[in-house]
Write a protein that holds these residues in place. Structure first.
Motif, PDB file in Angstrom:
ATOM      1  N   GLN A 198     -13.172   1.721  10.663  1.00  0.00           N
ATOM      2  CA  GLN A 198     -12.627   1.506  11.998  1.00  0.00           C
ATOM      3  C   GLN A 198     -11.841   0.203  11.969  1.00  0.00           C
ATOM      4  O   GLN A 198     -12.415  -0.888  11.954  1.00  0.00           O
ATOM      5  CB  GLN A 198     -13.761   1.412  13.022  1.00  0.00           C
ATOM      6  N   SER A 199     -10.528   0.291  11.920  1.00  0.00           N
ATOM      7  CA  SER A 199      -9.694  -0.905  11.875  1.00  0.00           C
ATOM      8  C   SER A 199      -9.394  -1.355  13.298  1.00  0.00           C
ATOM      9  O   SER A 199      -8.983  -0.558  14.139  1.00  0.00           O
ATOM     10  CB  SER A 199      -8.407  -0.641  11.096  1.00  0.00           C
ATOM     11  N   VAL A 200      -9.604  -2.642  13.552  1.00  0.00           N
ATOM     12  CA  VAL A 200      -9.595  -3.182  14.910  1.00  0.00           C
ATOM     13  C   VAL A 200      -8.437  -4.159  15.066  1.00  0.00           C
ATOM     14  O   VAL A 200      -8.258  -5.061  14.248  1.00  0.00           O
ATOM     15  CB  VAL A 200     -10.924  -3.892  15.223  1.00  0.00           C
ATOM     16  N   PHE A 201      -7.676  -3.986  16.145  1.00  0.00           N
ATOM     17  CA  PHE A 201      -6.494  -4.807  16.380  1.00  0.00           C
ATOM     18  C   PHE A 201      -6.513  -5.356  17.809  1.00  0.00           C
ATOM     19  O   PHE A 201      -6.859  -4.644  18.754  1.00  0.00           O
ATOM     20  CB  PHE A 201      -5.217  -3.976  16.195  1.00  0.00           C
ATOM     21  N   GLY A 202      -6.146  -6.635  17.950  1.00  0.00           N
ATOM     22  CA  GLY A 202      -5.952  -7.195  19.274  1.00  0.00           C
ATOM     23  C   GLY A 202      -7.082  -8.046  19.797  1.00  0.00           C
ATOM     24  O   GLY A 202      -7.026  -8.505  20.942  1.00  0.00           O
ATOM     25  N   ILE A 203      -8.121  -8.283  18.984  1.00  0.00           N
ATOM     26  CA  ILE A 203      -9.205  -9.178  19.385  1.00  0.00           C
ATOM     27  C   ILE A 203      -8.866 -10.588  18.920  1.00  0.00           C
ATOM     28  O   ILE A 203      -8.526 -10.799  17.752  1.00  0.00           O
ATOM     29  CB  ILE A 203     -10.550  -8.740  18.777  1.00  0.00           C
ATOM     30  N   LEU A 204      -8.962 -11.567  19.819  1.00  0.00           N
ATOM     31  CA  LEU A 204      -8.703 -12.955  19.444  1.00  0.00           C
ATOM     32  C   LEU A 204      -9.731 -13.387  18.400  1.00  0.00           C
ATOM     33  O   LEU A 204     -10.927 -13.368  18.650  1.00  0.00           O
ATOM     34  CB  LEU A 204      -8.776 -13.855  20.674  1.00  0.00           C
ATOM     35  N   GLY A 205      -9.225 -13.771  17.233  1.00  0.00           N
ATOM     36  CA  GLY A 205     -10.087 -14.072  16.093  1.00  0.00           C
ATOM     37  C   GLY A 205      -9.911 -13.063  14.979  1.00  0.00           C
ATOM     38  O   GLY A 205     -10.321 -13.303  13.843  1.00  0.00           O
ATOM     39  N   GLY A 206      -9.296 -11.933  15.293  1.00  0.00           N
ATOM     40  CA  GLY A 206      -9.041 -10.896  14.304  1.00  0.00           C
ATOM     41  C   GLY A 206      -7.550 -10.629  14.168  1.00  0.00           C
ATOM     42  O   GLY A 206      -6.706 -11.384  14.652  1.00  0.00           O
ATOM     43  N   LEU A 207      -7.229  -9.534  13.533  1.00  0.00           N
ATOM     44  CA  LEU A 207      -5.843  -9.167  13.279  1.00  0.00           C
ATOM     45  C   LEU A 207      -5.141  -8.816  14.590  1.00  0.00           C
ATOM     46  O   LEU A 207      -5.699  -8.144  15.451  1.00  0.00           O
ATOM     47  CB  LEU A 207      -5.803  -7.970  12.330  1.00  0.00           C
ATOM     48  N   GLY A 208      -3.898  -9.278  14.724  1.00  0.00           N
ATOM     49  CA  GLY A 208      -3.144  -9.042  15.951  1.00  0.00           C
ATOM     50  C   GLY A 208      -2.712  -7.595  16.112  1.00  0.00           C
ATOM     51  O   GLY A 208      -2.799  -6.791  15.179  1.00  0.00           O
ATOM     52  N   PRO A 209      -2.213  -7.239  17.302  1.00  0.00           N
ATOM     53  CA  PRO A 209      -1.895  -5.849  17.615  1.00  0.00           C
ATOM     54  C   PRO A 209      -0.499  -5.405  17.176  1.00  0.00           C
ATOM     55  O   PRO A 209       0.009  -4.405  17.675  1.00  0.00           O
ATOM     56  CB  PRO A 209      -2.017  -5.827  19.141  1.00  0.00           C
ATOM     57  N   ASP A 210       0.116  -6.132  16.263  1.00  0.00           N
ATOM     58  CA  ASP A 210       1.438  -5.744  15.792  1.00  0.00           C
ATOM     59  C   ASP A 210       1.376  -4.391  15.084  1.00  0.00           C
ATOM     60  O   ASP A 210       0.493  -4.170  14.239  1.00  0.00           O
ATOM     61  CB  ASP A 210       1.978  -6.791  14.813  1.00  0.00           C
ATOM     62  N   PRO A 211       2.300  -3.496  15.370  1.00  0.00           N
ATOM     63  CA  PRO A 211       2.294  -2.194  14.691  1.00  0.00           C
ATOM     64  C   PRO A 211       2.330  -2.318  13.173  1.00  0.00           C
ATOM     65  O   PRO A 211       1.731  -1.503  12.461  1.00  0.00           O
ATOM     66  CB  PRO A 211       3.552  -1.509  15.235  1.00  0.00           C
ATOM     67  N   GLU A 212       3.009  -3.350  12.670  1.00  0.00           N
ATOM     68  CA  GLU A 212       3.071  -3.548  11.222  1.00  0.00           C
ATOM     69  C   GLU A 212       1.684  -3.735  10.609  1.00  0.00           C
ATOM     70  O   GLU A 212       1.459  -3.388   9.441  1.00  0.00           O
ATOM     71  CB  GLU A 212       3.948  -4.764  10.894  1.00  0.00           C
ATOM     72  N   ASN A 213       0.753  -4.276  11.406  1.00  0.00           N
ATOM     73  CA  ASN A 213      -0.589  -4.498  10.884  1.00  0.00           C
ATOM     74  C   ASN A 213      -1.359  -3.202  10.696  1.00  0.00           C
ATOM     75  O   ASN A 213      -2.264  -3.122   9.848  1.00  0.00           O
ATOM     76  CB  ASN A 213      -1.359  -5.443  11.806  1.00  0.00           C
ATOM     77  N   VAL A 214      -1.035  -2.193  11.486  1.00  0.00           N
ATOM     78  CA  VAL A 214      -1.671  -0.892  11.287  1.00  0.00           C
ATOM     79  C   VAL A 214      -1.292  -0.351   9.912  1.00  0.00           C
ATOM     80  O   VAL A 214      -2.146   0.113   9.141  1.00  0.00           O
ATOM     81  CB  VAL A 214      -1.257   0.100  12.396  1.00  0.00           C
ATOM     82  N   ALA A 215       0.003  -0.418   9.605  1.00  0.00           N
ATOM     83  CA  ALA A 215       0.457   0.036   8.294  1.00  0.00           C
ATOM     84  C   ALA A 215      -0.132  -0.820   7.178  1.00  0.00           C
ATOM     85  O   ALA A 215      -0.466  -0.308   6.098  1.00  0.00           O
ATOM     86  CB  ALA A 215       1.987   0.013   8.240  1.00  0.00           C
ATOM     87  N   LEU A 216      -0.300  -2.128   7.425  1.00  0.00           N
ATOM     88  CA  LEU A 216      -0.878  -3.015   6.423  1.00  0.00           C
ATOM     89  C   LEU A 216      -2.320  -2.630   6.116  1.00  0.00           C
ATOM     90  O   LEU A 216      -2.722  -2.553   4.949  1.00  0.00           O
ATOM     91  CB  LEU A 216      -0.815  -4.460   6.922  1.00  0.00           C
ATOM     92  N   MET A 217      -3.109  -2.391   7.158  1.00  0.00           N
ATOM     93  CA  MET A 217      -4.502  -2.018   6.937  1.00  0.00           C
ATOM     94  C   MET A 217      -4.599  -0.663   6.235  1.00  0.00           C
ATOM     95  O   MET A 217      -5.429  -0.470   5.336  1.00  0.00           O
ATOM     96  CB  MET A 217      -5.255  -1.985   8.269  1.00  0.00           C
ATOM     97  N   ARG A 218      -3.739   0.259   6.610  1.00  0.00           N
ATOM     98  CA  ARG A 218      -3.754   1.578   5.989  1.00  0.00           C
ATOM     99  C   ARG A 218      -3.396   1.485   4.508  1.00  0.00           C
ATOM    100  O   ARG A 218      -4.092   2.036   3.647  1.00  0.00           O
ATOM    101  CB  ARG A 218      -2.771   2.496   6.730  1.00  0.00           C
ATOM    102  N   SER A 219      -2.325   0.776   4.197  1.00  0.00           N
ATOM    103  CA  SER A 219      -1.890   0.687   2.802  1.00  0.00           C
ATOM    104  C   SER A 219      -2.892  -0.100   1.956  1.00  0.00           C
ATOM    105  O   SER A 219      -3.121   0.232   0.789  1.00  0.00           O
ATOM    106  CB  SER A 219      -0.502   0.052   2.713  1.00  0.00           C
ATOM    107  N   THR A 220      -3.514  -1.119   2.539  1.00  0.00           N
ATOM    108  CA  THR A 220      -4.522  -1.884   1.798  1.00  0.00           C
ATOM    109  C   THR A 220      -5.742  -1.027   1.508  1.00  0.00           C
ATOM    110  O   THR A 220      -6.280  -1.043   0.392  1.00  0.00           O
ATOM    111  CB  THR A 220      -4.931  -3.148   2.588  1.00  0.00           C
ATOM    112  N   ALA A 221      -6.188  -0.266   2.497  1.00  0.00           N
ATOM    113  CA  ALA A 221      -7.336   0.622   2.283  1.00  0.00           C
ATOM    114  C   ALA A 221      -7.008   1.682   1.232  1.00  0.00           C
ATOM    115  O   ALA A 221      -7.848   2.010   0.374  1.00  0.00           O
ATOM    116  CB  ALA A 221      -7.737   1.277   3.594  1.00  0.00           C
TER     117      ALA A 221
END
Length: 312
Positions: A198-221
Motif C-alpha cells: 500500500q503506497s501512501v502519498f500526501g501525508i506530511l512526513g512521507g512522500l508527496g502527492p506528486d503524480p511522478e511519485n506514483v510512477a517512482l514507487m511503482r518502478s522501484t517496487a
C-alpha cells in the motif's frame, strides 16, 4: 502482479486515527457507526475493510479489544469482505496496545507500516474554528512533536509473531525507503509473495502527492521485487485521493479509499459515508473498463487463509 489481470481490489479504510471528529460530522466514531459504514462500504464494492477503533464517548482512537468486539464480529457476520485490522493504531499508543486486538482476532490481514517516521496533520489545526471534544486540539497540534515508531526490530517481531497466525499484511509504504525496508525483510525470508504494498502519498512526513511519485514507487517496487511477485495499491491522502488512486489503477494497481484517508467526496463536499467514496471510485474504474475484485478474488490474489480461520 500479472499484467493480464484487470481486477482491481478496492480497500476501504473506515475511520483511522488521524482525523478527529471536528474535521467531519460524518466520521464514524461509535461501534454502531463503524459497523454500519463498513457493511455499506462492502456492499458498495470494497473487498477489504481496514479497521481502527474509537472510544464511543468522545471519538478518540482506542486499542481496546472490548471496543473492537462491539463491531468487528458483526461486520464479519454481515459481509464476506476481508477484515484488515490495524497494527498502527495511533502514535499515542505503545506497540503492545497497537497489537492487542490483532493478537486476539488473528485476522486474514493486518496493516503494517514499514518504518518509523514523522506523521503529522498539525497544520490542519489552524483551520478548525471550534472543537467538538477537549482532547482533539492537543492531539492534532501535538502531532508536530510525535514520531510514528516502527523500528526494524518491531517489524521483525510482528512479522514473526503473525506468521504463526497465518495473517498476511497490507505493507504501508510512505516513502521509497520503506520499499527498501520491505525488501530487507523479504531477503531475510520473513515475507513471501504474493505481498500487498500500500503506497501512501500526501501525508506530511512521507512522500508527496506528486503524480511522478506514483510512477517512482511503482518502478522501484518492480525493480526490487519483480511485478509478478507483489500487488500494488495506492492511497492518496486528502484532496489527492481520487486522482492518485485512479492513476494507480491505470498503472496496474489497486486502490484504497475511506474516511481514514480523506473526509471529502469532492472539492468542498464532505463524504457522508465511506460507501460514497467506494461507489465513486468504483464508477471511475468501471468506466475505465476495469473489473472490480470480489472478496473471493482478493483472497485468491493475496493468498489469504480465509475468514473461517480467524478468531474474529
Amino acid at each position: 502482479m500479472s499484467t493480464t489481470s484487470r481486477k482491481v481490489i478496492i480497500s476501504c479504510a473506515v475511520t483511522g486515527s488521524a482525523h478527529v471528529p471536528s474535521m467531519s460530522d460524518y466520521l464514524p466514531i461509535t461501534p454502531e457507526d463503524i459497523r454500519s459504514q463498513a457493511i455499506e462500504a462492502a456492499e458498495a464494492g470494497a473487498a477489504i475493510l481496514h479497521l481502527h477503533a474509537r472510544d464511543p464517548r468522545d471519538g478518540r482512537p482506542t486499542p481496546s479489544p472490548d471496543v473492537y468486539r462491539e463491531f468487528v464480529p458483526a461486520i464479519a457476520q454481515a459481509t464476506d469482505a476481508v477484515i484488515n485490522i490495524t497494527t498502527g493504531g495511533s502514535t499515542r499508543m505503545t506497540l503492545d496496545e497497537r497489537l492487542a486486538y490483532a493478537r486476539i482476532a488473528r485476522p486474514e490481514m493486518c496493516s503494517l507500516n514499514m518504518g518509523s517516521m514523522n506523521f503529522s496533520l498539525h497544520p490542519v489545526a489552524a483551520k478548525i474554528e471550534s472543537w467538538r471534544f477537549d482532547w482533539e486540539k492537543d492531539y492534532v497540534e501535538g502531532m508536530e512533536d510525535m514520531i510514528f515508531r516502527n523500528t526494524f526490530r518491531d517489524i521483525r517481531n510482528i512479522l514473526a509473531e503473525f506468521q504463526e497466525y497465518g495473517t498476511r499484511f497490507e505493507f504501508e509504504c510512505y516513502d521509497v525507503g520503506h520499499l527498501y525496508n520491505l525488501a530487507h525483510f523479504v531477503d531475510q525470508g520473513l515475507i513471501k509473495g504474493p505481498f500487498f504494498i500500500q503506497s501512501v502519498f500526501g501525508i506530511l512526513g512521507g512522500l508527496g502527492p506528486d503524480p511522478e511519485n506514483v510512477a517512482l514507487m511503482r518502478s522501484t517496487a518492480d525493480r526490487l521485487f519483480g511485478r509478478e511477485n507483489y500487488h500494488f495499491s495506492i492511497l492518496g491522502a486528502g484532496r489527492h485521493q481520487m486522482s492518485l488512486v485512479t492513476m494507480g489503477a491505470i498503472l496496474g494497481g489497486n486502490v484504497r479509499v475511506g474516511l481514514e484517508d480523506s473526509v471529502y467526496l469532492e472539492k468542498g463536499v464532505k463524504a457522508k459515508t465511506n460507501a460514497e467514496q467506494v461507489r465513486k471510485i468504483r464508477r471511475i474504474l468501471e468506466e475505465l473498463s476495469f473489473e472490480i475484485a470480489t472478496p473471493a478474488d482478493a483472497r485468491q490474489m493475496l493468498g489469504l487463509k480465509g475468514a473461517g480461520k480467524t478468531a474474529l
